[in-house]
Design an enzyme around this catalytic site. Structure first.
Site, short mmCIF file in Angstrom:
data_model
loop_
_atom_site.label_atom_id
_atom_site.label_comp_id
_atom_site.label_asym_id
_atom_site.label_seq_id
_atom_site.Cartn_x
_atom_site.Cartn_y
_atom_site.Cartn_z
CD GLU A 238 -2.03 2.16 1.41
OE1 GLU A 238 -1.60 2.90 0.50
OE2 GLU A 238 -2.34 2.56 2.53
CB CYS A 272 -2.15 6.68 1.82
SG CYS A 272 -3.37 5.80 2.78
P1 NDP Z 1 8.97 4.62 3.99
O1 NDP Z 1 8.25 3.96 2.87
O2 NDP Z 1 10.44 4.80 3.85
O3 NDP Z 1 8.69 3.84 5.38
C1 NDP Z 1 7.54 3.06 5.64
C2 NDP Z 1 7.89 1.93 6.58
O4 NDP Z 1 8.88 1.09 5.98
C3 NDP Z 1 8.51 2.41 7.90
O5 NDP Z 1 8.12 1.55 8.94
C4 NDP Z 1 9.99 2.25 7.63
O6 NDP Z 1 10.75 2.16 8.80
C5 NDP Z 1 10.02 0.96 6.84
N1 NDP Z 1 11.22 0.79 6.01
C6 NDP Z 1 12.09 1.71 5.55
N2 NDP Z 1 13.04 1.15 4.78
C7 NDP Z 1 12.77 -0.18 4.75
C8 NDP Z 1 13.37 -1.30 4.10
N3 NDP Z 1 14.44 -1.19 3.34
N4 NDP Z 1 12.80 -2.52 4.27
C9 NDP Z 1 11.70 -2.66 5.02
N5 NDP Z 1 11.10 -1.64 5.65
C10 NDP Z 1 11.60 -0.41 5.52
O7 NDP Z 1 8.23 5.97 4.20
P2 NDP Z 1 8.63 7.27 5.01
O8 NDP Z 1 8.10 7.11 6.36
O9 NDP Z 1 10.08 7.61 4.85
O10 NDP Z 1 7.79 8.35 4.17
C11 NDP Z 1 8.22 8.72 2.86
C12 NDP Z 1 7.05 8.98 1.97
O11 NDP Z 1 6.24 7.82 1.85
C13 NDP Z 1 6.09 10.03 2.48
O12 NDP Z 1 6.56 11.26 2.10
C14 NDP Z 1 4.80 9.68 1.80
O13 NDP Z 1 4.80 10.25 0.53
C15 NDP Z 1 4.88 8.17 1.67
N6 NDP Z 1 4.11 7.49 2.71
C16 NDP Z 1 2.94 6.93 2.36
C17 NDP Z 1 2.17 6.32 3.31
C18 NDP Z 1 0.89 5.70 2.97
O14 NDP Z 1 -0.04 5.75 3.76
N7 NDP Z 1 0.79 5.00 1.86
C19 NDP Z 1 2.56 6.26 4.71
C20 NDP Z 1 3.85 6.84 4.97
C21 NDP Z 1 4.57 7.43 3.99
P3 NDP Z 1 11.37 3.50 9.45
O15 NDP Z 1 10.25 4.47 9.62
O16 NDP Z 1 11.90 3.01 10.73
O17 NDP Z 1 12.41 3.98 8.46
#
Ligand code: NDP
Length: 499
Positions: A238, A272
């Site tokens: 997602e 989102c």
């Molecule tokens: P990320 O996609 O980087 O992070 C989402 C989750 O994945 C967090 O729990 C993160 O951990 C984890 N994660 C990060 N790197 C890895 C990896 N290599 N393997 C497995 N898990 C990983 O999103 P961000 O929080 O950095 O947000 C960036 C952008 O994503 C936002 O600007 C927005 O545009 C979008 N976003 C969309 C969402 C939605 O609802 N679809 C929700 C959040 C963000 P950790 O936080 O510890 O790095």
């Protein structure tokens, strides 16, 4: 964390309004994640063997515990994300409602049922059932730290799986609260939590889980999928969106403007399925814009407890929002509310942009801030075409009296709200998920339960077949009889378009 630094063993979650420390949490290593998944496998065996009724009873107990302590949970969410307390309560209410639905519908959706076996296989009784996968890894975001991961956690548990949950580094306390109340309610850690940074999430993908449910950015979603490919671990992705709201000439314009503003700015735009683009029929464009700008200019984000919008939870997002606004203005766009100065150190003020070229980042890329672009269209065909012109396809909204359903089904997105906004997410029986760069797979609803299972097919012979076909003793006569039967069953066909 850079590679030259010694790995941290703990990290702090901070209040994004003030920078104050909310809590300290372990950075779980790959070994610890692996061990947690191993323990979860034992829990999965116990939980999976319980049967639907027992599992429902446990999940309803947990639901009750969450409900009775919901103010405490909302407080923690308020501290870790900065979102208003009322918004946190709303999020919890929806998550609890989904949990109740998943618990009470799992049996109906997943239990063994008889299916027709067909004329050729009339001697077989055919059954279909959906069995739990085992251990599901959930990687969650910070923007809705309860509602979003619970869409996977609640449905995976109801389907009979154990869950290991890796929350965002911004909201670990909320995740630990969920696991703690689950343990107190059920008595066994069928839901467990590992905390840390991206590396901990990556370790979860490689720890032998049976499925990964990921919510976050498209870029990280691709990394998760690549990591899971190595072990053929299935994934649900997602990955955000660039949702459009369409306003038809016969729409309730005031309601559409209200929905556009809430859809764009609630949760400081960090949704989102938030509204990021609006396409308005030229006959109602001016009225809509008047309504929207009047309401948007009254909305102010501030650090008081009564602020209607919280801060930007993840500091690096401020740069993305600023870049999208600046780029839009540099390309000839105009800010009717907010603008380049709207982006502060922690808060972003609502921003309404017009005349922004469709190819700009502000129209094509997820902004994840309280900003919205508004564009006039000649008719709803143009609105649908533009709505479908990004690489995303998560949610969408249509305001129209006569054509709501028609326009909704023409938009290429996983969900559409008609004459409401993001309403689909609150209906537990509706699946939630996207197409294109918004990801794939579904949480919520019957599809969301099935997502965390595998279909198990059983064919049981009721009596010896009249035609023995699956044997090396098959006779030439049986072959002939099969050919005749095939002609009777399927030989006639139909000629499409002709009587
Ligand atoms: P990320 O996609 O980087 O992070 C989402 C989750 O994945 C967090 O729990 C993160 O951990 C984890 N994660 C990060 N790197 C890895 C990896 N290599 N393997 C497995 N898990 C990983 O999103 P961000 O929080 O950095 O947000 C960036 C952008 O994503 C936002 O600007 C927005 O545009 C979008 N976003 C969309 C969402 C939605 O609802 N679809 C929700 C959040 C963000 P950790 O936080 O510890 O790095």
């Amino acid at each position: 964390m850079t590679t030259t630094e010694a790995p941290a063993t703990t990290f702090e979650s901070l209040d994004p309004r003030t920078g104050d420390v909310v809590g300290t949490h372990p950075v779980h290593t790959a070994e610890e994640v692996h061990a947690t998944v191993e323990r979860a496998r034992t829990e999965a065996a116990w939980w999976g063997a319980l049967g639907f009724d027992e599992r429902e009873r446990h999940l309803q107990t947990w639901k009750g515990a969450m409900t009775r302590r919901v103010a405490q949970l909302a407080d923690l969410m308020h501290q870790e994300t900065g979102k208003p307390h009322g918004d946190a309560m709303l999020e919890c209410a929806l998550a609890i409602d989904h949990l109740a639905w998943a618990a009470s519908h799992a049996e109906k959706v997943l239990k063994r049922r008889k299916v027709p076996s067909g004329l050729l296989m009339a001697n077989q009784a055919a059954y279909l059932e959906y069995q739990p996968l085992g251990v599901v890894g959930v990687i969650g975001p910070w923007n809705y730290p309860v509602f979003t991961p619970m869409g996977s956690i609640g449905y995976a548990l109801a389907a009979g799986n154990a869950v290991v949950f890796k929350p965002s580094e911004y909201t670990p306390g909320v995740a630990e609260w969920l696991a703690r109340t689950f343990l107190e309610s059920v008595g066994r850690p069928v839901l467990s939590v590992v905390t840390g940074f991206g590396e901990t999430g990556a370790a979860l993908c490689a720890a032998g889980v049976d499925k990964v449910a990921f919510t976050g950015s498209t870029a990280t979603g691709k990394k998760v999928m690549a990591a899971c490919a190595a072990t053929l671990t299935p994934v649900v992705i997602e990955a955000g969106g660039k949702d459009a709201l369409l306003v038809d000439e016969d729409a309730d314009v005031a309601a559409a403007a209200d929905a556009a503003l809430w859809g764009a700015a609630a949760n400081a735009g960090q949704t989102c399925t938030g509204v990021e683009r609006v396409y308005v029929h030229e006959r109602v464009y001016d009225t809509f814009l008047d309504e929207l700008t009047r309401a948007a200019s009254r909305l102010e984000a501030h650090d008081g407890d009564d602020s209607p919008i919280g801060p930007i939870t993840m500091p690096k997002q401020l740069d993305v929002i600023r870049r999208h606004i600046t780029d839009a203005l540099a390309r000839g766009g105009r800010a009717l509310v907010g603008g380049a100065d709207a982006v502060g150190e922690r808060f972003v003020q609502p921003t309404v942009l017009v005349d922004v070229p469709e190819e700009s980042e502000a129209v094509q890329e997820e902004t994840f801030g309280p900003t919205v672009t508004v564009r006039k269209v000649a008719d709803m065909d143009e609105a649908v075409r533009l709505a479908n012109s990004t690489r995303y396809g998560l949610g969408s909204t249509v305001f129209s009296k006569a054509r709501g359903m028609e326009l909704a089904s023409r938009i290429r997105s996983g969900m559409t709200a008609v004459n409401g906004v993001i309403t689909f997410a609150a209906v537990p029986s509706l699946p939630f998920g996207g197409v294109g760069d918004s990801g794939f797979g579904r949480i919520h609803g019957a599809d969301g339960l099935k997502e965390f299972t595998f279909a198990k097919a059983i064919a049981r012979q009721r009596f010896k077949p009249l035609l023995a076909l699956t044997t090396f003793n098959r006779t030439a006569q049986a072959d002939q009889q099969l050919a005749s039967l095939l002609t009777v069953l399927h030989g006639r066909g139909t000629t499409i378009g002709k009587p």
